[in-house]
Design an enzyme around this catalytic site. Structure first.
Site, short mmCIF file in Angstrom:
data_model
loop_
_atom_site.label_atom_id
_atom_site.label_comp_id
_atom_site.label_asym_id
_atom_site.label_seq_id
_atom_site.Cartn_x
_atom_site.Cartn_y
_atom_site.Cartn_z
N HIS A 142 8.77 19.60 -1.93
CA HIS A 142 8.10 19.86 -0.66
C HIS A 142 8.87 21.10 -0.28
O HIS A 142 9.91 21.25 -0.51
CB HIS A 142 8.30 18.85 0.61
CG HIS A 142 7.22 18.99 1.60
ND1 HIS A 142 7.61 19.94 2.80
CD2 HIS A 142 6.46 18.44 1.93
CE1 HIS A 142 6.59 19.98 3.37
NE2 HIS A 142 5.83 18.88 2.93
N ASP A 200 2.92 11.89 -0.26
CA ASP A 200 1.84 11.50 -1.17
C ASP A 200 2.35 10.59 -2.32
O ASP A 200 1.46 9.89 -3.03
CB ASP A 200 1.31 12.63 -1.97
CG ASP A 200 0.37 13.57 -1.07
OD1 ASP A 200 -0.38 12.96 -0.19
OD2 ASP A 200 0.32 14.80 -1.41
N1 ACO Z 1 8.22 18.63 -10.08
C1 ACO Z 1 9.14 19.25 -10.63
N2 ACO Z 1 9.66 20.32 -10.23
C2 ACO Z 1 9.28 20.71 -8.92
C3 ACO Z 1 8.66 20.13 -8.15
C4 ACO Z 1 8.00 18.97 -8.90
N3 ACO Z 1 7.00 18.37 -8.12
N4 ACO Z 1 8.29 20.73 -7.07
C5 ACO Z 1 8.97 21.65 -7.03
N5 ACO Z 1 9.75 21.75 -8.35
C6 ACO Z 1 10.83 22.68 -8.65
C7 ACO Z 1 9.92 23.88 -9.26
O1 ACO Z 1 9.87 23.93 -10.64
C8 ACO Z 1 11.03 25.22 -8.73
O2 ACO Z 1 12.13 25.19 -9.78
P1 ACO Z 1 12.77 26.36 -10.36
O3 ACO Z 1 13.47 27.07 -9.05
O4 ACO Z 1 13.91 25.99 -11.34
O5 ACO Z 1 11.81 27.37 -10.86
C9 ACO Z 1 11.71 24.55 -7.69
O6 ACO Z 1 11.53 23.26 -7.57
C10 ACO Z 1 10.91 25.18 -6.46
O7 ACO Z 1 9.49 24.89 -6.46
P2 ACO Z 1 8.36 25.52 -6.01
O8 ACO Z 1 6.95 25.32 -6.85
O9 ACO Z 1 8.51 27.02 -5.65
O10 ACO Z 1 8.41 25.11 -4.53
P3 ACO Z 1 7.27 25.32 -3.49
O11 ACO Z 1 7.64 25.07 -2.04
O12 ACO Z 1 6.51 26.44 -3.80
O13 ACO Z 1 6.07 23.91 -3.78
C11 ACO Z 1 4.94 21.87 -3.69
C12 ACO Z 1 6.30 22.92 -2.99
C13 ACO Z 1 3.74 22.72 -3.86
C14 ACO Z 1 4.86 20.85 -2.90
C15 ACO Z 1 5.80 21.53 -4.99
O14 ACO Z 1 6.90 20.73 -4.82
C16 ACO Z 1 4.69 20.87 -5.85
O15 ACO Z 1 3.86 21.44 -6.62
N6 ACO Z 1 4.85 19.43 -5.85
C17 ACO Z 1 3.69 18.36 -6.68
C18 ACO Z 1 2.55 18.37 -5.92
C19 ACO Z 1 2.72 17.78 -4.51
O16 ACO Z 1 3.13 16.29 -4.49
N7 ACO Z 1 1.98 18.02 -3.48
C20 ACO Z 1 1.89 17.42 -2.28
C21 ACO Z 1 3.07 18.08 -1.29
S1 ACO Z 1 2.86 17.24 0.16
C22 ACO Z 1 1.44 17.35 1.01
O17 ACO Z 1 1.17 18.66 0.72
C23 ACO Z 1 0.91 16.64 1.94
#
Ligand code: ACO
Length: 392
Positions: free
Chosen positions: A262, A316
């Site tokens: 998140h 989720d």
């Molecule tokens: N699985 C694996 N690694 C993850 C995940 C995940 N679900 N989420 C974040 N990371 C890691 C990234 O790979 C990144 O690692 P790095 O720094 O080594 O490159 C780090 O954590 C930061 O990730 P970002 O994608 O930059 O984080 P951001 O804040 O942009 O994204 C998001 C947040 C979009 C929710 C992301 O965690 C994600 O894609 N999760 C999966 C989809 C999901 O469950 N979405 C629902 C969110 S809740 C909602 O919208 C109601």
């Protein structure tokens, strides 16, 4: 003059408004609506009371909530023209697309853009809260060639939705659990769909366009669409034994694990904790779900591998298991999220109107200047997909 240092991709951490609607502490796992902890609301309140709280800024008196609920019951039906329009939607279309189109269509009937008229604002709030669930349930039946079920005035908001969806009156526990799910999804500061609603609202367009644009934004797999992806992933994993090898495979491919991570929470999302308890209550009453054990093992495995990065279950992760136990098809999970989030979108719409300035951020131009115009017959034919060319 350059601002590159100030540019934050995804606007991470950039304040885009002043708001008194909700508060998140991502380090401590706290979520409050108008200052009240979501755990307390989930225990003591109802979705419509929470919607009132978010939109009108205070808990309603008995008289106020009675009148709000009465108005919403009265407006649950949708016009036959909208039903006829929905009958023409392709049955293979995603229900979020159906919902976005139907929500926008309300503007054809009710839009006057009388945004300085409190009565218009109140009616738009009631209509959207009342009609969105009816539209979601109607599309579920219509895509199978059946008629929509008419709302029942003797049932409360959540019981009526489950009745319209499943064509039978729900068990009281199912209706209660569903109502709590709606409360938990009702608002969450400036997420992508709410920001989209605020940007649309800032142009002073009608509230139906505001909600339609937010629905379109919620549909994406990185936002509301993740709850569907979670169930597909759990089905794909198939067994508790396969959880860790499957996770290793995802991590090797640098794939995101759906339902985890998140932008704000760096601990387990408080809503995921409540939803997990609700899932357990449902399994106790209505029978076990083998995917729950897979989910619990996945949570433990992700914590081992990614806990140090602050990657924990988000809202989720457990919601899909709850919805499935309530007999809701997977592709309706995100529309149900939208039913709840309408409350938050409308609260932000109203807040935006109270201090409106149109959103118009700036950009940092990275292109060139003074390029010559080349006549078409002198242009080199690009190789490969033109959309992948630089600058697109
Ligand atoms: N699985 C694996 N690694 C993850 C995940 C995940 N679900 N989420 C974040 N990371 C890691 C990234 O790979 C990144 O690692 P790095 O720094 O080594 O490159 C780090 O954590 C930061 O990730 P970002 O994608 O930059 O984080 P951001 O804040 O942009 O994204 C998001 C947040 C979009 C929710 C992301 O965690 C994600 O894609 N999760 C999966 C989809 C999901 O469950 N979405 C629902 C969110 S809740 C909602 O919208 C109601």
């Amino acid at each position: 003059m350059t601002f590159v240092g100030e540019y934050k991709p995804g606007l991470e951490g950039v304040p885009a408004t002043l708001s008194s609607i909700s508060y998140v502490d991502g380090q401590k796992g706290i979520l409050e609506y108008r200052g009240i902890r979501v755990e307390e609301l989930a225990q003591k309140s109802s979705f419509l009371e929470v919607a009132y709280l978010l939109i009108w800024g205070k808990l309603p008196t008995q008289e106020e909530i009675d009148s709000f609920e009465h108005d919403i019951r009265y407006h649950r039906r949708i016009k036959y023209r909208i039903r006829d329009m929905m009958k023409c939607f392709p049955e293979t279309g995603h229900p979020m697309d159906a919902l976005q189109t139907s929500a926008a269509a309300l503007g054809l009937f009710y839009s006057r853009r009388a945004l300085d008229n409190p009565q218009y604002i109140g009616e738009a709030v009631v209509r959207l809260l009342a009609k969105i669930p009816t539209m979601v349930a109607a599309f579920k039946l219509m895509r199978k060639g059946n008629d929509a079920v008419q709302p029942r005035d003797d049932l409360d908001y959540s019981a009526n939705f489950l009745y319209m969806l499943n064509e039978r009156e729900p068990h009281p526990l199912a209706a209660k659990v569903f109502d709590v799910c709606l409360m938990l999804h009702a608002e969450h500061t400036i997420n992508a769909s709410t920001f989209s609603a605020m940007v649309t609202a800032s142009t002073l367009t009608d509230p139906y366009a505001v909600v339609a644009s937010a629905v379109g934004t919620l549909a994406g797999p990185l936002h509301g669409g993740a709850n569907e992806e979670v169930l597909f992933m759990l089905e794909d994993i198939g067994s508790v034994e396969n959880v860790r090898p499957y996770l290793d495979g995802l991590l090797e491919r640098k794939a995101k694990i759906m339902g985890f991570g998140h932008r704000v929470y760096k601990v387990k999302d408080p809503r995921a904790t409540i939803l997990q308890k609700l899932a357990e209550e449902l399994f106790e009453q209505f029978g076990h779900d083998k995917y729950y054990e897979i989910a619990v093992e996945l949570e433990a495995a992700v914590q081992d591998k990614l806990g140090h990065k602050g990657i924990y279950p988000n809202v989720d992760f457990y919601s899909g298991l709850v919805y499935r136990k309530l007999g809701i098809p997977t592709d309706l999970f995100t529309p149900i999220f939208a039913i709840a989030r309408v409350a938050g979108w409308l609260a932000h719409w109203k807040e935006q109107l109270g201090k409106n300035r149109i959103y118009r951020p700036t950009q940092i131009y990275t292109g060139s200047h003074g390029e010559p115009y080349i006549p078409i017959d002198e242009r080199a034919v690009p190789l490969g997909d033109p959309l992948e060319q630089e600058g697109n």
